[in-house]
Scaffold this active site. Sequence first.
Site, short mmCIF file in Angstrom:
data_model
loop_
_atom_site.label_atom_id
_atom_site.label_comp_id
_atom_site.label_asym_id
_atom_site.label_seq_id
_atom_site.Cartn_x
_atom_site.Cartn_y
_atom_site.Cartn_z
N ASP A 11 0.85 -1.19 0.00
CA ASP A 11 0.00 0.00 0.00
C ASP A 11 0.89 1.24 0.00
O ASP A 11 2.09 1.15 0.26
CB ASP A 11 -0.91 0.00 1.25
CG ASP A 11 -1.84 1.22 1.29
OD1 ASP A 11 -2.37 1.58 0.23
OD2 ASP A 11 -2.03 1.80 2.37
N SER A 12 0.25 2.39 -0.24
CA SER A 12 0.99 3.64 -0.21
C SER A 12 1.36 4.03 1.22
O SER A 12 2.23 4.86 1.44
CB SER A 12 0.15 4.76 -0.84
OG SER A 12 -1.05 4.94 -0.10
N CYS A 74 -4.28 -1.30 -2.01
CA CYS A 74 -4.33 0.13 -2.31
C CYS A 74 -5.17 0.28 -3.57
O CYS A 74 -4.87 -0.35 -4.59
CB CYS A 74 -2.90 0.63 -2.55
SG CYS A 74 -2.78 2.32 -3.15
N GLU A 153 -2.81 9.33 7.92
CA GLU A 153 -1.35 9.17 8.04
C GLU A 153 -0.75 10.04 9.14
O GLU A 153 0.28 9.71 9.69
CB GLU A 153 -0.68 9.48 6.69
CG GLU A 153 -0.93 8.42 5.62
CD GLU A 153 -0.16 7.12 5.85
OE1 GLU A 153 0.86 7.13 6.57
OE2 GLU A 153 -0.59 6.08 5.31
N CYS A 185 -10.78 3.49 -0.79
CA CYS A 185 -9.37 3.71 -0.44
C CYS A 185 -9.17 2.98 0.87
O CYS A 185 -10.01 3.11 1.77
CB CYS A 185 -9.09 5.21 -0.28
SG CYS A 185 -7.45 5.54 0.45
N HIS A 187 -7.34 3.48 3.28
CA HIS A 187 -7.19 4.34 4.46
C HIS A 187 -8.54 4.69 5.09
O HIS A 187 -8.63 4.98 6.28
CB HIS A 187 -6.49 5.66 4.08
CG HIS A 187 -5.01 5.55 3.87
ND1 HIS A 187 -4.45 4.97 2.75
CD2 HIS A 187 -3.97 5.95 4.65
CE1 HIS A 187 -3.13 5.03 2.84
NE2 HIS A 187 -2.82 5.63 3.98
#
Length: 272
Positions: A11-12, A74, A153, A185, A187
């Site tokens: 993932d990012s 992701c 994040e 997403c 996240h």
Amino acid sequence: MSDEHAIGFMDSGVGGLTVVKQAIKQLPRETVTFIGDQARLPYGPRPSAQVRDFSWQMANYLLKQDIKMLVIACNTATAAALPDLRQKLKIPVIGVISPGSRAAIKASKNHRIGVIATEGTIKSNAYRDAILAKYPDAEVFSLACPKFVPLVESNEYRSTVAKRVVAESLQPLKTTGIDTLVLGCTHYPLLRPLIQNVVGPNVTLIDSGAETVNGVSFMLDYMDIANTSATKRYPDQFSTTGSATAFATIARDWLDQPAFEATHITLGGELA
């Protein structure tokens, strides 16, 4: 025959942990090897060719760990790199968009489906195309929410700032009459309570990452590569191109693992 090799997740950043959390819950015998490219996030605003390059670097890192399956945890990377990675790798590669689309179609009663995701995922039309390919009568309302990933994040996903940002960002969906909303997403599930609060209790939220683990489970059985031994021989491994401390802070909370540790690694061109 039992296959004890790890499943690779990429993932990012920390978002992929929402997929890992489901994997640990549903597939307790499987070993997880995870990489989050925090040094170069967010992926959402980047050109898809660049996201493809970064995805290749992460995939190569995981392949060196001798993984038996790759999960692109992701949505932006799935939209940009899935066909490419599937074509070039000899192991099964699973993305998050198709499972999320299938679950949304199944859950929706009025066929009005919302999708929130990064700019890259929305621009790619990956969800819209996947939903309409399976159910042409659906109406899809897509909305980019670029402020969500930085909130998660920076570990602010429970803050009053997050509450305000989520309410403002989701305003355009208020009048669409959707009954289902895809969290496009990985996240976004960390913001789930705030999102649910804004869209109201009558809108079903679809966690694409959680749906993906159902596909992983099926593929392990289908390919006969599940770990069927009584115990898990190898420990899970978590790496990040960013701060291992910052990554571990969120992971301990989200995975409910007080002893969680992450390792910092370099993939090259970190500030590209």
